[in-house]
Design a protein around this motif. Structure first.
Motif, PDB file in Angstrom:
ATOM      1  N   ASP A  81       0.861  -1.182   0.000  1.00 48.76           N
ATOM      2  CA  ASP A  81       0.000   0.000   0.000  1.00 48.76           C
ATOM      3  C   ASP A  81       0.897   1.233   0.000  1.00 48.76           C
ATOM      4  N   LEU A  82       1.087   1.824  -1.165  1.00 44.13           N
ATOM      5  CA  LEU A  82       2.004   2.961  -1.298  1.00 44.13           C
ATOM      6  C   LEU A  82       1.551   4.183  -0.518  1.00 44.13           C
ATOM      7  N   SER A  83       0.259   4.325  -0.294  1.00 48.51           N
ATOM      8  CA  SER A  83      -0.206   5.499   0.440  1.00 48.51           C
ATOM      9  C   SER A  83       0.275   5.467   1.893  1.00 48.51           C
ATOM     10  N   THR A  84       0.332   4.277   2.499  1.00 40.66           N
ATOM     11  CA  THR A  84       0.828   4.218   3.873  1.00 40.66           C
ATOM     12  C   THR A  84       2.346   4.386   3.919  1.00 40.66           C
ATOM     13  N   GLU A  94       4.613   8.976  -5.777  1.00 39.72           N
ATOM     14  CA  GLU A  94       3.485   9.613  -6.467  1.00 39.72           C
ATOM     15  C   GLU A  94       3.378   9.101  -7.890  1.00 39.72           C
ATOM     16  N   SER A  95       4.507   9.009  -8.568  1.00 43.33           N
ATOM     17  CA  SER A  95       4.524   8.509  -9.939  1.00 43.33           C
ATOM     18  C   SER A  95       4.049   7.060 -10.007  1.00 43.33           C
ATOM     19  N   ALA A  96       4.530   6.237  -9.089  1.00 48.26           N
ATOM     20  CA  ALA A  96       4.140   4.828  -9.062  1.00 48.26           C
ATOM     21  C   ALA A  96       2.662   4.661  -8.727  1.00 48.26           C
ATOM     22  N   GLU A  97       2.135   5.511  -7.835  1.00 48.36           N
ATOM     23  CA  GLU A  97       0.718   5.420  -7.468  1.00 48.36           C
ATOM     24  C   GLU A  97      -0.177   5.704  -8.674  1.00 48.36           C
ATOM     25  N   LYS A  98       0.240   6.627  -9.520  1.00 48.05           N
ATOM     26  CA  LYS A  98      -0.545   6.955 -10.708  1.00 48.05           C
ATOM     27  C   LYS A  98      -0.608   5.782 -11.676  1.00 48.05           C
ATOM     28  N   LYS A  99       0.448   4.968 -11.710  1.00 44.36           N
ATOM     29  CA  LYS A  99       0.526   3.839 -12.639  1.00 44.36           C
ATOM     30  C   LYS A  99      -0.051   2.546 -12.076  1.00 44.36           C
ATOM     31  N   LYS A 140      -5.415  -4.868  -3.335  1.00 42.48           N
ATOM     32  CA  LYS A 140      -6.408  -5.688  -2.647  1.00 42.48           C
ATOM     33  C   LYS A 140      -5.846  -5.995  -1.274  1.00 42.48           C
ATOM     34  N   LEU A 141      -6.586  -5.671  -0.250  1.00 45.54           N
ATOM     35  CA  LEU A 141      -6.106  -5.947   1.096  1.00 45.54           C
ATOM     36  C   LEU A 141      -6.305  -7.413   1.431  1.00 45.54           C
ATOM     37  N   SER A 142      -5.246  -8.032   1.903  1.00 44.59           N
ATOM     38  CA  SER A 142      -5.281  -9.422   2.312  1.00 44.59           C
ATOM     39  C   SER A 142      -4.283  -9.591   3.452  1.00 44.59           C
ATOM     40  N   PRO A 143      -4.249 -10.752   4.071  1.00 43.98           N
ATOM     41  CA  PRO A 143      -3.265 -10.953   5.125  1.00 43.98           C
ATOM     42  C   PRO A 143      -1.823 -10.804   4.644  1.00 43.98           C
ATOM     43  N   MET A 144      -1.581 -10.941   3.334  1.00 45.99           N
ATOM     44  CA  MET A 144      -0.240 -10.840   2.775  1.00 45.99           C
ATOM     45  C   MET A 144       0.140  -9.408   2.407  1.00 45.99           C
ATOM     46  N   THR A 145      -0.792  -8.479   2.451  1.00 48.99           N
ATOM     47  CA  THR A 145      -0.533  -7.098   2.075  1.00 48.99           C
ATOM     48  C   THR A 145       0.285  -6.405   3.154  1.00 48.99           C
ATOM     49  N   ALA A 146       1.363  -5.751   2.737  1.00 53.49           N
ATOM     50  CA  ALA A 146       2.194  -5.004   3.693  1.00 53.49           C
ATOM     51  C   ALA A 146       1.569  -3.639   3.918  1.00 53.49           C
ATOM     52  N   ARG A 147       1.325  -3.305   5.163  1.00 52.66           N
ATOM     53  CA  ARG A 147       0.810  -1.985   5.512  1.00 52.66           C
ATOM     54  C   ARG A 147       1.646  -1.434   6.644  1.00 52.66           C
ATOM     55  N   PHE A 148       1.991  -0.159   6.539  1.00 56.66           N
ATOM     56  CA  PHE A 148       2.821   0.479   7.542  1.00 56.66           C
ATOM     57  C   PHE A 148       1.984   1.508   8.270  1.00 56.66           C
ATOM     58  N   LEU A 149       1.847   1.348   9.561  1.00 56.99           N
ATOM     59  CA  LEU A 149       1.027   2.250  10.351  1.00 56.99           C
ATOM     60  C   LEU A 149       1.886   2.997  11.356  1.00 56.99           C
ATOM     61  N   PRO A 150       1.606   4.284  11.542  1.00 57.67           N
ATOM     62  CA  PRO A 150       2.401   5.029  12.528  1.00 57.67           C
ATOM     63  C   PRO A 150       2.178   4.500  13.934  1.00 57.67           C
ATOM     64  N   PHE A 151       3.225   4.564  14.749  1.00 55.32           N
ATOM     65  CA  PHE A 151       3.137   4.113  16.127  1.00 55.32           C
ATOM     66  C   PHE A 151       2.276   5.078  16.922  1.00 55.32           C
TER      67      PHE A 151
END
Length: 74
Positions: A15-18, A51-56, A61-72
């Protein structure tokens, strides 16, 4: 041990946004520290690339294998 599932081979869904949000936190901190100007510039370049990669990219799809980075949070 971690195994890459054959149904969803590399590259993993990220998830590039996180990632962008995490880097923005880091960028703001680095900007205030003298001597880390090169790091700040590198993070700015990385944010531009994200930003460039997000546009492309396709939506993740969120799944248990999706990496997500959340602030502490405390």
């Amino acid at each position: 041990m971690f195994r890459i599932p054959r149904s969803q081979p590399w590259p993993p869904a990220i998830d590039l946004s996180t990632v962008r949000e995490t880097l923005l936190y880091m960028h703001d901190d680095m900007k205030r520290v003298p001597g880390l100007e090169a790091v700040t510039k590198a993070i700015e370049t990385t944010l531009t690339e994200i930003e460039s990669a997000e546009k492309k990219s396709k939506p993740v799809k969120l799944s248990p294998m999706t990496a997500r980075f959340l602030p502490f949070r405390r």
